[in-house]
Design a protein around this motif. Structure first.
Motif, short mmCIF file in Angstrom:
data_model
loop_
_atom_site.label_atom_id
_atom_site.label_comp_id
_atom_site.label_asym_id
_atom_site.label_seq_id
_atom_site.Cartn_x
_atom_site.Cartn_y
_atom_site.Cartn_z
N PRO A 11 0.96 -1.26 0.02
CA PRO A 11 -0.03 -0.04 0.01
C PRO A 11 0.92 1.45 -0.26
CG PRO A 11 0.02 -0.89 2.10
CD PRO A 11 0.75 -2.01 1.30
N TYR A 12 0.21 2.43 -0.59
CA TYR A 12 1.10 3.53 -0.51
C TYR A 12 1.25 4.06 1.03
CZ TYR A 12 1.77 8.61 -1.22
OH TYR A 12 2.29 10.12 -1.21
N PRO A 13 2.63 4.38 1.29
CA PRO A 13 3.12 4.67 2.54
C PRO A 13 2.72 6.14 2.90
CG PRO A 13 4.89 4.67 1.05
CD PRO A 13 3.77 4.25 0.36
N GLY A 14 2.42 6.93 2.00
CA GLY A 14 1.82 8.33 2.25
C GLY A 14 3.10 9.08 2.12
N VAL A 15 3.03 10.62 2.37
CA VAL A 15 4.06 11.34 2.30
C VAL A 15 4.94 11.18 3.54
CG1 VAL A 15 4.76 13.99 2.33
CG2 VAL A 15 2.57 13.31 1.06
N PRO A 16 6.25 11.34 3.45
CA PRO A 16 7.37 11.17 4.63
C PRO A 16 6.86 12.27 5.64
CG PRO A 16 8.38 10.78 2.29
CD PRO A 16 6.88 11.41 2.30
N GLN A 17 7.11 11.83 6.93
CA GLN A 17 6.75 12.80 8.07
C GLN A 17 7.70 14.20 7.84
OE1 GLN A 17 4.31 12.52 9.99
NE2 GLN A 17 4.92 14.27 11.07
N VAL A 40 8.87 15.61 5.52
CA VAL A 40 8.38 16.36 4.33
C VAL A 40 7.26 17.26 4.66
CG1 VAL A 40 7.44 16.43 1.85
CG2 VAL A 40 9.29 14.87 2.34
N ILE A 41 6.30 16.52 5.40
CA ILE A 41 5.25 17.05 5.85
C ILE A 41 5.61 18.29 7.10
CG2 ILE A 41 3.09 16.84 7.59
CD1 ILE A 41 3.05 14.00 6.48
N GLU A 42 6.48 17.90 7.97
CA GLU A 42 6.98 18.99 8.77
C GLU A 42 7.61 20.27 8.21
OE1 GLU A 42 9.26 16.70 11.54
OE2 GLU A 42 7.49 15.73 12.75
N LYS A 43 8.39 19.84 7.29
CA LYS A 43 9.28 20.80 6.39
C LYS A 43 8.32 21.93 5.98
CE LYS A 43 12.12 21.60 2.54
NZ LYS A 43 12.87 20.98 1.50
N VAL A 49 -2.69 19.93 9.29
CA VAL A 49 -3.72 19.93 8.21
C VAL A 49 -4.41 18.75 8.28
CG1 VAL A 49 -4.01 20.22 5.89
CG2 VAL A 49 -2.40 21.45 6.84
N ALA A 50 -5.74 18.55 8.24
CA ALA A 50 -6.55 17.52 8.49
C ALA A 50 -6.54 16.86 7.01
CB ALA A 50 -7.95 17.76 8.58
#
Length: 217
Positions: A199-205, A207-210, A216-217
């Protein structure tokens, strides 16, 4: 280039532009006829999908002499030698890349060709002046000494400025040919198209914090 998967030139699209002659417009219909007359000439080339299993030779003749190619190879490998990070410039076809580039029948490439070929002649003249040998016959240290004198146009001595102008363009072409070859991409941190299993692991944490998106919900 040296591997079948990368033999297609990065300027292969130019082949279709220069190697394809547009079919002449249909002639006007002959008197009393309802269909136009056929074209006066048959197009010499037609658009078609390239054959990726064969090396692309391009629609134009190469201008470099064998001696120029030897000098090109020596200088390209001096700038981009084989090491733990990747292959030498000549191993991925950089000399052929440069030869094809300066052989193209376009104004920019013609100007580059005059600069590159003139610079290769200057390089060998300088090599003979210092060591009575061609540049490709010198030791790496001897080649490096000459390159050190022309690697910075702003700092080059007056009698080295022609060589420095050539070196700047040559280095640019080397990098262009080298880093568009798939075997060198990892040096740039580019891994290409790699499929992900599961399954798609999602955006790396990180990158999200950067980008401040963690809330963001």
């Amino acid at each position: 280039m040296s591997e079948e998967s990368t033999t297609l030139s990065r300027r292969h699209a130019l082949k279709w532009l220069t190697g394809t002659v547009a079919a002449p417009m249909a002639l006007s219909a002959a008197p009393g006829e309802t269909e136009p007359a056929p074209p006066a000439h048959v197009a010499r080339y037609t658009m078609h999908d390239p054959d990726y299993t064969k090396p692309a030779t391009g629609p134009w003749d190469r201008v470099m002499t064998p001696e120029e190619l030897k000098t090109t190879t020596a200088l390209a490998d001096l700038i981009l030698p084989k090491d733990a990070l990747g292959p030498a410039a000549s191993e991925v076809g950089v000399p052929e890349f440069i030869n094809e580039w300066i052989s193209a029948p376009y104004e920019t490439q013609r100007e580059d060709g005059e600069l590159v070929r003139g610079g290769l002649a200057w390089l060998n003249t300088e090599s003979f002046r210092r060591h009575e040998k061609r540049f490709d016959e010198l030791t790496l240290d001897q080649q490096g000494d000459i390159a050190d004198d022309i690697c910075d146009l702003a700092k080059a001595k007056p009698d080295h400025r022609i060589g420095a102008a050539f070196f700047a363009k040559f280095r640019q072409l080397c990098l262009g040919g080298y880093y568009t070859h798939s075997s060198t991409w990892k040096q740039l941190g580019y891994v290409g198209n790699v499929s992900l299993g599961g399954p798609y692991p999602g955006v790396p944490q990180d990158v999200i914090e950067k980008y401040g998106l963690q809330d963001v919900a």
